[in-house]
Design a protein around this motif. Structure first.
Motif, PDB file in Angstrom:
ATOM      1  N   PHE A  68       0.806  -1.215   0.000  1.00  0.00           N
ATOM      2  CA  PHE A  68       0.000   0.000   0.000  1.00  0.00           C
ATOM      3  C   PHE A  68       0.849   1.281   0.000  1.00  0.00           C
ATOM      4  CE2 PHE A  68      -3.333  -2.934   1.026  1.00  0.00           C
ATOM      5  CZ  PHE A  68      -4.456  -2.366   0.457  1.00  0.00           C
ATOM      6  N   LEU A  69       2.060   1.214   0.532  1.00  0.00           N
ATOM      7  CA  LEU A  69       2.846   2.443   0.631  1.00  0.00           C
ATOM      8  C   LEU A  69       3.957   2.569  -0.413  1.00  0.00           C
ATOM      9  CD1 LEU A  69       3.154   2.957   4.494  1.00  0.00           C
ATOM     10  CD2 LEU A  69       1.602   4.063   2.883  1.00  0.00           C
ATOM     11  N   PHE A  76       3.830   4.993  -3.301  1.00  0.00           N
ATOM     12  CA  PHE A  76       4.103   6.390  -2.983  1.00  0.00           C
ATOM     13  C   PHE A  76       5.607   6.642  -2.898  1.00  0.00           C
ATOM     14  CE2 PHE A  76      -0.180   5.740  -1.219  1.00  0.00           C
ATOM     15  CZ  PHE A  76      -0.849   6.686  -1.970  1.00  0.00           C
ATOM     16  N   ASN A 122     -10.091  16.817  -5.083  1.00  0.00           N
ATOM     17  CA  ASN A 122      -9.869  15.669  -5.963  1.00  0.00           C
ATOM     18  C   ASN A 122     -10.864  15.595  -7.125  1.00  0.00           C
ATOM     19  OD1 ASN A 122      -7.759  14.810  -4.361  1.00  0.00           O
ATOM     20  ND2 ASN A 122      -9.008  13.379  -3.172  1.00  0.00           N
ATOM     21  N   THR A 179      -1.052  15.692  -4.489  1.00  0.00           N
ATOM     22  CA  THR A 179      -1.470  14.799  -3.408  1.00  0.00           C
ATOM     23  C   THR A 179      -1.134  15.372  -2.028  1.00  0.00           C
ATOM     24  OG1 THR A 179      -0.978  12.961  -4.897  1.00  0.00           O
ATOM     25  CG2 THR A 179      -1.340  12.397  -2.602  1.00  0.00           C
ATOM     26  N   VAL A 188      -3.867  16.975   0.547  1.00  0.00           N
ATOM     27  CA  VAL A 188      -4.772  15.978   1.117  1.00  0.00           C
ATOM     28  C   VAL A 188      -4.023  15.093   2.118  1.00  0.00           C
ATOM     29  CG1 VAL A 188      -6.199  13.979   0.595  1.00  0.00           C
ATOM     30  CG2 VAL A 188      -6.323  15.979  -0.864  1.00  0.00           C
ATOM     31  N   PHE A 192      -4.978  14.620   5.911  1.00  0.00           N
ATOM     32  CA  PHE A 192      -5.244  13.253   6.352  1.00  0.00           C
ATOM     33  C   PHE A 192      -4.471  12.928   7.625  1.00  0.00           C
ATOM     34  CE2 PHE A 192      -4.137   8.687   6.219  1.00  0.00           C
ATOM     35  CZ  PHE A 192      -5.405   8.162   6.329  1.00  0.00           C
ATOM     36  N   PHE A 227     -11.426  11.229   9.349  1.00  0.00           N
ATOM     37  CA  PHE A 227     -11.560  10.428   8.134  1.00  0.00           C
ATOM     38  C   PHE A 227     -12.150   9.075   8.464  1.00  0.00           C
ATOM     39  CE2 PHE A 227      -8.623  13.428   6.303  1.00  0.00           C
ATOM     40  CZ  PHE A 227      -8.925  13.412   4.970  1.00  0.00           C
ATOM     41  N   ALA A 270     -15.754   7.232   7.077  1.00  0.00           N
ATOM     42  CA  ALA A 270     -15.922   5.931   6.442  1.00  0.00           C
ATOM     43  C   ALA A 270     -16.915   5.095   7.213  1.00  0.00           C
ATOM     44  CB  ALA A 270     -14.580   5.213   6.357  1.00  0.00           C
ATOM     45  N   ALA A 290      -1.797   3.264   6.895  1.00  0.00           N
ATOM     46  CA  ALA A 290      -1.144   2.859   5.651  1.00  0.00           C
ATOM     47  C   ALA A 290      -2.149   2.291   4.664  1.00  0.00           C
ATOM     48  CB  ALA A 290      -0.062   1.827   5.946  1.00  0.00           C
ATOM     49  N   PHE A 291      -3.071   1.456   5.155  1.00  0.00           N
ATOM     50  CA  PHE A 291      -4.027   0.813   4.249  1.00  0.00           C
ATOM     51  C   PHE A 291      -5.113   1.784   3.790  1.00  0.00           C
ATOM     52  CE2 PHE A 291      -3.115  -3.246   6.865  1.00  0.00           C
ATOM     53  CZ  PHE A 291      -1.899  -3.381   6.220  1.00  0.00           C
ATOM     54  N   TYR A 292      -5.391   2.778   4.631  1.00  0.00           N
ATOM     55  CA  TYR A 292      -6.496   3.673   4.327  1.00  0.00           C
ATOM     56  C   TYR A 292      -6.074   4.844   3.441  1.00  0.00           C
ATOM     57  CZ  TYR A 292     -10.735   6.392   5.175  1.00  0.00           C
ATOM     58  OH  TYR A 292     -11.890   7.093   5.028  1.00  0.00           O
ATOM     59  N   PHE A 293      -4.813   5.248   3.551  1.00  0.00           N
ATOM     60  CA  PHE A 293      -4.362   6.447   2.850  1.00  0.00           C
ATOM     61  C   PHE A 293      -4.653   6.463   1.342  1.00  0.00           C
ATOM     62  CE2 PHE A 293      -0.924   8.991   0.804  1.00  0.00           C
ATOM     63  CZ  PHE A 293      -1.430  10.227   1.153  1.00  0.00           C
ATOM     64  N   PRO A 294      -4.374   5.358   0.614  1.00  0.00           N
ATOM     65  CA  PRO A 294      -4.614   5.429  -0.832  1.00  0.00           C
ATOM     66  C   PRO A 294      -6.033   5.859  -1.202  1.00  0.00           C
ATOM     67  CG  PRO A 294      -3.409   3.448  -0.312  1.00  0.00           C
ATOM     68  CD  PRO A 294      -3.782   4.070   1.004  1.00  0.00           C
ATOM     69  N   VAL A 321      -7.934   8.108   0.076  1.00  0.00           N
ATOM     70  CA  VAL A 321      -8.282   9.527   0.171  1.00  0.00           C
ATOM     71  C   VAL A 321      -7.550  10.371  -0.877  1.00  0.00           C
ATOM     72  CG1 VAL A 321      -8.765   9.368   2.634  1.00  0.00           C
ATOM     73  CG2 VAL A 321      -6.523  10.142   1.889  1.00  0.00           C
ATOM     74  N   THR A 322      -6.634   9.761  -1.610  1.00  0.00           N
ATOM     75  CA  THR A 322      -5.878  10.532  -2.596  1.00  0.00           C
ATOM     76  C   THR A 322      -6.681  10.683  -3.888  1.00  0.00           C
ATOM     77  OG1 THR A 322      -4.815   8.531  -3.349  1.00  0.00           O
ATOM     78  CG2 THR A 322      -3.649   9.809  -1.700  1.00  0.00           C
ATOM     79  N   SER A 323      -6.244  11.617  -4.710  1.00  0.00           N
ATOM     80  CA  SER A 323      -6.937  11.892  -5.966  1.00  0.00           C
ATOM     81  C   SER A 323      -6.825  10.712  -6.928  1.00  0.00           C
ATOM     82  CB  SER A 323      -6.327  13.138  -6.598  1.00  0.00           C
ATOM     83  OG  SER A 323      -6.311  13.053  -7.995  1.00  0.00           O
ATOM     84  N   ILE A 347      -3.278   9.193  -8.547  1.00  0.00           N
ATOM     85  CA  ILE A 347      -2.883   7.813  -8.306  1.00  0.00           C
ATOM     86  C   ILE A 347      -2.836   7.025  -9.626  1.00  0.00           C
ATOM     87  CG2 ILE A 347      -4.729   6.133  -7.850  1.00  0.00           C
ATOM     88  CD1 ILE A 347      -2.020   7.346  -5.503  1.00  0.00           C
ATOM     89  N   TRP A 359      -6.627  -1.745  -4.984  1.00  0.00           N
ATOM     90  CA  TRP A 359      -5.629  -1.124  -4.110  1.00  0.00           C
ATOM     91  C   TRP A 359      -6.177   0.141  -3.452  1.00  0.00           C
ATOM     92  CZ3 TRP A 359      -2.768   3.518  -4.514  1.00  0.00           C
ATOM     93  CH2 TRP A 359      -1.597   3.582  -3.735  1.00  0.00           C
ATOM     94  N   THR A 397     -10.881   1.803   2.435  1.00  0.00           N
ATOM     95  CA  THR A 397     -12.162   2.349   2.899  1.00  0.00           C
ATOM     96  C   THR A 397     -13.017   1.252   3.503  1.00  0.00           C
ATOM     97  OG1 THR A 397     -12.060   3.652   0.882  1.00  0.00           O
ATOM     98  CG2 THR A 397     -14.055   3.844   2.209  1.00  0.00           C
TER      99      THR A 397
END
Lengths: 277, 339
Positions: A22-23, A26, A206, A252, A255, A259, A266, A270, B121-125, B127-129, B133, B214, B219
């Motif tokens: 997931f990271l 980035f 966004n 990015t 945001v 965040f 946040f 959800a 870490a899992f949630y961040f993607p 919220v991005t545009s 992405i 991904w 969410t």
């Protein structure tokens, strides 16, 4: 005991694997924004740019419409966020508290609108903007986004959960609806207002499809629109990756900052969705 | 009647004034446009002038029937987009649901430290545009990109993701020596041969599927986490005392408790996946060979690139109907199973 240890180890191994999944994109994005084009093409996976260059960042600001897009994005986001927070809290309050004929029908209508998938509104939105002479203007870019059904719903749910006693005390003291809303209700609604602000900020920052059907002039592009144009448009696909990744990275950052600071809000957003079902 | 006066005063003017801005904007930019588009979907408006004058040719239901009954490119493209989107839904919804649930179960484990970090870490993607992405994934799936570099480590030669129109199912079948069997190629329904219907998602679509899984899993993980925290601890303990092992606990105690959330996640997934647009626009524009064309993108393309607003609007409304029907169907199935 050994089983617990083993399962804990396995748990961490899985978590770390997925944290990487997931990271790491980035990390790749950040690293490649500072690489030369040749280096990015040869070592796309490497987290360390060699050599470290800022050429692409310079070119983003000097060679693309980025500064314009950034300015437009800031303008749109600020105005839309203020508008959404104001209009949604007013409407949410009225739907929750004030008694007036048509309230039930309005709420039913609101629930129906929430079910409308945004993507089927592309052509409809263009039609109405075109008809009203708002196509390709700041008004067309901003005004349709000023109210959103979900925001109103969130605020109505919030006010439903707050006891009316405080307001009634103010009412006995002779305060009118506006007075009560402004000086009693809004200060109480702070957590919901923060949630709504964040929701509106990220949503409008966004926002992409709406800009696609509301403006055409590159001078009116917001960041997502400009970025999409950069990738699929004039500069062509395939090359210039450090430039594109850098521009995406800059888009990015705001945001990401919001965040990190307001993470718990946040998470609440959800899970707020979970109550609807 | 009395209650409206008295202590509460007359709230009618205030009520209407408070809702007025929101009602005006939603009415003007959501309700009215839908009605306008409904009219345009019955015409052959080409974008010139106003669609609401007598000069615009009226088409009746032609724009709709062309999508289903008339042979031609319009139907072929539309059915191709339905096929592509169906495969996309078929892969994205189950994978993201299972992944979200799995991550939530692990993050929720009481014995693990650093929960907050992993959740972030899992949630961040998500919220991005979507556009930003998509740019990153375009780079990762590029021909000499990161994904193919990783595959190369395992001795696999990665495909040219975004120029590979081969369907996944076709690739698998060709491994068994099946390619273009004539009974399937020669016959078909809705303008596509059975063989085309059975293509599976293209290699290019798989890249988009992985991007969407991904971004959205985080969410849904948060939703599952919230639900898991509401599972009574006693229930779990009771199960453990009865001698249930971990798998039995999950299967017979925890999962039933999560049913409403699972239903919500699947429904939201179905609704969201039929709307995929941003990623298609940025990454593939429906290419290669129309294998990433989706109804949402097709409707956009038909209206704004081919200037056939009537057909574009008609596609939008069919898509609208698909999403509404799926939601209703899903609700009915869950209700029947529960009773």
């Amino acid at each position: 005991m050994i089983r617990t240890l083993a399962s804990r180890f396995l748990g961490y191994a899985i978590l770390i694997f997925f944290a990487l999944v997931f990271l790491y994109p980035f990390v790749i994005q950040i690293a490649n924004s500072f690489k030369t084009e040749a280096n990015a093409a040869d070592n796309p996976l490497s987290p360390i740019p060699s050599p470290f260059v800022t050429d692409s960042l310079v070119r983003i600001f000097e060679g693309t419409g980025f500064p314009t897009w950034l300015g437009n994005s800031v303008l749109v986001t600020v105005v839309v966020t203020i508008g959404r927070v104001a209009f949604a809290s007013m409407a949410g309050y009225a739907l929750s508290r004030l008694r007036f004929p048509g309230r039930r029908a309005l709420f039913a209508g609101l629930l129906a609108l929430m079910a409308v998938p945004p993507v089927v509104l592309l052509i409809p939105k263009f039609l109405v903007l075109n008809q009203l002479g708002m196509y390709n203007s700041y008004a067309g870019l901003i005004v349709p986004l000023l109210a959103d059904a979900t925001g109103i719903f969130v605020m109505k749910q919030f006010f439903d959960s707050v006891p009316v006693s405080v307001e009634e005390a103010a009412r006995i003291d002779g305060a009118g609806s506006f007075r009560i809303f402004w000086s009693v209700v809004l200060p109480m609604a702070k957590p919901a207002l923060i949630t709504l602000t964040i929701l509106s900020f990220t949503g409008s920052w966004n926002e992409f499809p709406h800009t696609l059907v509301s403006v055409q002039d590159p001078g009116l592009f917001t960041l997502p629109r400009g970025l999409a144009d950069l990738v699929s448009g004039s500069l062509g696909a395939g090359t210039q990756y450090p430039l594109k990744l850098g521009a995406a990275l800059l888009a990015t950052i705001p945001v990401a900052i919001i965040f990190v600071i307001f993470q718990r809000y946040f998470v609440r957003d959800a899970s707020a969705g979970a109550d609807k079902g | 009647m009395f209650s409206r006066k008295g202590i509460r005063g007359n709230e009618q003017p205030a009520g209407w004034l408070f809702v007025a801005p929101a009602v005006l904007i939603l009415g003007l930019f959501m309700l009215l446009p839908i009605l306008m588009a409904l009219w345009v979907s019955l015409t052959r408006w080409n974008g010139q002038g106003s669609p609401f004058t007598g000069d615009v040719p009226f088409a009746g239901l032609d724009n709709y029937t062309r999508l289903f009954t008339d042979e031609g490119l319009a139907r072929q493209d539309f059915m191709t987009s339905i096929r592509n989107n169906a495969y996309y839904v078929f892969f994205v919804v189950p994978i993201q649901t299972v992944l979200a649930l799995g991550l939530a179960l692990i993050v929720n484990n009481r014995l693990l430290k650093g929960k907050g970090f992993f959740r972030t870490a899992f949630y961040f993607p998500s919220v991005t545009s979507s556009v930003a992405i998509s740019v990153v994934f375009l780079f990762m799936f590029a021909n000499g990109g990161a994904i193919n570099a990783i595959l190369a480590v395992f001795g696999i030669e990665g495909p040219q993701w975004f120029s590979d129109p081969r369907g996944l199912l076709h690739i698998v079948l060709s491994k068994f020596g099946v390619s273009s069997p004539s009974p399937l190629v020669d016959h078909g329904v809705f303008g596509l041969s059975w063989w085309d219907w059975l293509s599976g998602p293209s290699v290019a679509m798989c890249a988009i599927i992985s991007l969407v899984v991904w971004t959205t899993s985080g969410t849904f993980m948060v939703m599952f986490l919230a639900a898991l925290q509401n599972v009574p601890v006693q229930l779990e303990e009771a199960g453990r005392i009865d001698g249930a092992n971990r798998w039995q606990l999950l299967r017979h105690v925890i999962l039933p408790q999560l049913r409403p959330t699972t239903f919500l996640v699947v429904t939201l997934g179905l609704i969201g996946t039929w709307q995929v647009f941003d990623q298609i626009y940025v990454m593939s524009q429906g290419n290669p060979a129309k294998t990433t064309l989706t109804p949402a993108f097709l409707s956009y393309r038909t209206a704004f690139r081919d200037f056939d607003y009537g057909s574009g609007a008609a596609i939008s409304f069919v898509l609208f109907l698909i999403i509404v029907l799926l939601t209703l169907l899903q609700r009915r199935i869950t209700r029947e199973r529960d009773s």
